[in-house]
Design an enzyme around this catalytic site. Structure first.
Site, mmCIF file in Angstrom:
data_model
loop_
_atom_site.group_PDB
_atom_site.id
_atom_site.type_symbol
_atom_site.label_atom_id
_atom_site.label_comp_id
_atom_site.label_asym_id
_atom_site.label_seq_id
_atom_site.Cartn_x
_atom_site.Cartn_y
_atom_site.Cartn_z
ATOM 1 N N TYR A 1 0.839 -1.207 0.000
ATOM 2 C CA TYR A 1 0.000 0.000 0.000
ATOM 3 C C TYR A 1 0.872 1.254 0.000
ATOM 4 O O TYR A 1 0.641 2.187 -0.777
ATOM 5 C CB TYR A 1 -0.901 -0.024 1.232
ATOM 6 C CG TYR A 1 -1.836 1.159 1.359
ATOM 7 C CD1 TYR A 1 -3.039 1.191 0.676
ATOM 8 C CD2 TYR A 1 -1.527 2.237 2.195
ATOM 9 C CE1 TYR A 1 -3.909 2.271 0.794
ATOM 10 C CE2 TYR A 1 -2.378 3.309 2.329
ATOM 11 C CZ TYR A 1 -3.571 3.327 1.628
ATOM 12 O OH TYR A 1 -4.423 4.403 1.755
ATOM 13 N N LYS B 1 1.095 4.199 -2.854
ATOM 14 C CA LYS B 1 0.784 5.594 -2.556
ATOM 15 C C LYS B 1 1.995 6.501 -2.820
ATOM 16 O O LYS B 1 1.840 7.647 -3.249
ATOM 17 C CB LYS B 1 0.315 5.740 -1.105
ATOM 18 C CG LYS B 1 -1.085 5.186 -0.858
ATOM 19 C CD LYS B 1 -2.127 5.921 -1.671
ATOM 20 C CE LYS B 1 -3.547 5.462 -1.345
ATOM 21 N NZ LYS B 1 -4.574 6.169 -2.152
#
Length: 256
Positions: free
Chosen positions: A176, A180
């Site tokens: 993740y 990002k």
């Protein structure tokens, strides 16, 4: 004798249609921060094109938002090429998007089912691919489709939702966080390439959302603030229009 017809200024004003309300496209808008941002924009007079993967949750959001403003709700995934085309077409049908909010995200690309966030050494590669597709490729592809509309709109802007995991190394958050971080960098490059637009990557901070609960199965996250508490920061962003860049909602809220 002056035969020039007399015109009532009040009648003239009434006959002149007001400028169309601006249009915002919001992904991941059926719950959490996406829904709160949609509610705020509706209250502020925006028309909306909203999407999310769960059709039932999106239908409930559409019913609520549609009572406040003109709303087009299209269920689907930002990974789907045809779905992104439909979103762009819907925005064009309303006159063109002036704002894109890339809020849709996934933690791992698969259902954690109560399991902890995976270490990179154990991250299933199909899930990692899906994580990058949802968190990076989908938003960039949607930007590409909407850029002509955003360039034509007064004050065109893009908000890409980031995370502190993009800049801090947390065990279990490698997939993740890396996605990002990639979105942050893509935002910065896009800002350099599109100086007439505002391109903001925004870290909203920890929030009490379903996705955040999935990252901490079995833990009490009631101490985290609700998504509605960070909405003023986004309103300040749209009001003050700072330079393109990466911002923390906490810093934006400090100036509210």
């Amino acid at each position: 004798m002056d035969n020039t017809p007399v015109t009532d200024t009040a009648d003239t004003a009434a006959a002149t249609p007001p400028a169309a309300a601006p249009v915002a496209v919001i992904t991941g808008a059926s719950r959490g921060l996406g829904l709160e941002l949609a509610r705020a924009l509706a209250e502020d007079g925006w028309r909306l094109v909203v999407t999310a993967r769960n059709p039932d949750e999106l239908a409930a959001a559409e019913a609520e938002l549609g009572a406040r403003t003109e709303t087009v709700a299209l269920p689907g995934s930002v990974v789907d090429d045809d779905h992104r085309e439909r979103l762009a077409q819907a925005a064009a049908g309303l006159g063109g998007a002036a704002l894109l909010v890339n809020n849709a995200s996934t933690l791992t690309g698969y259902d954690l089912a109560g399991a902890p966030m995976p270490a990179l050494a154990d991250f299933p590669l199909p899930g990692l691919l899906e994580t990058f597709e949802v968190n990076v490729l989908g938003p960039v592809a949607l930007v590409q489709l909407l850029l002509p509309q955003l360039r034509a709109a007064p004050g065109g802007a893009i908000v890409n939702l980031s995370s502190d995991a993009a800049v801090e190394a947390y065990p279990g958050w490698g997939g993740y966080g890396a996605a990002k971080a990639a979105l942050d960098h893509a935002s910065a490059v896009l800002a350099a390439e599109e100086p007439a637009l505002r391109v903001w990557a925004v870290d909203p901070g920890d929030m009490r959302t379903r996705m955040h609960q999935e990252a901490f199965p079995g833990e009490d996250i009631s101490d985290r603030p609700l998504p509605a508490t960070v909405v003023p920061a986004f309103r300040a962003l749209l009001r003050d229009r700072p330079a393109s860049g990466r911002y923390r909602a906490a810093d934006l809220s400090a100036g509210v």
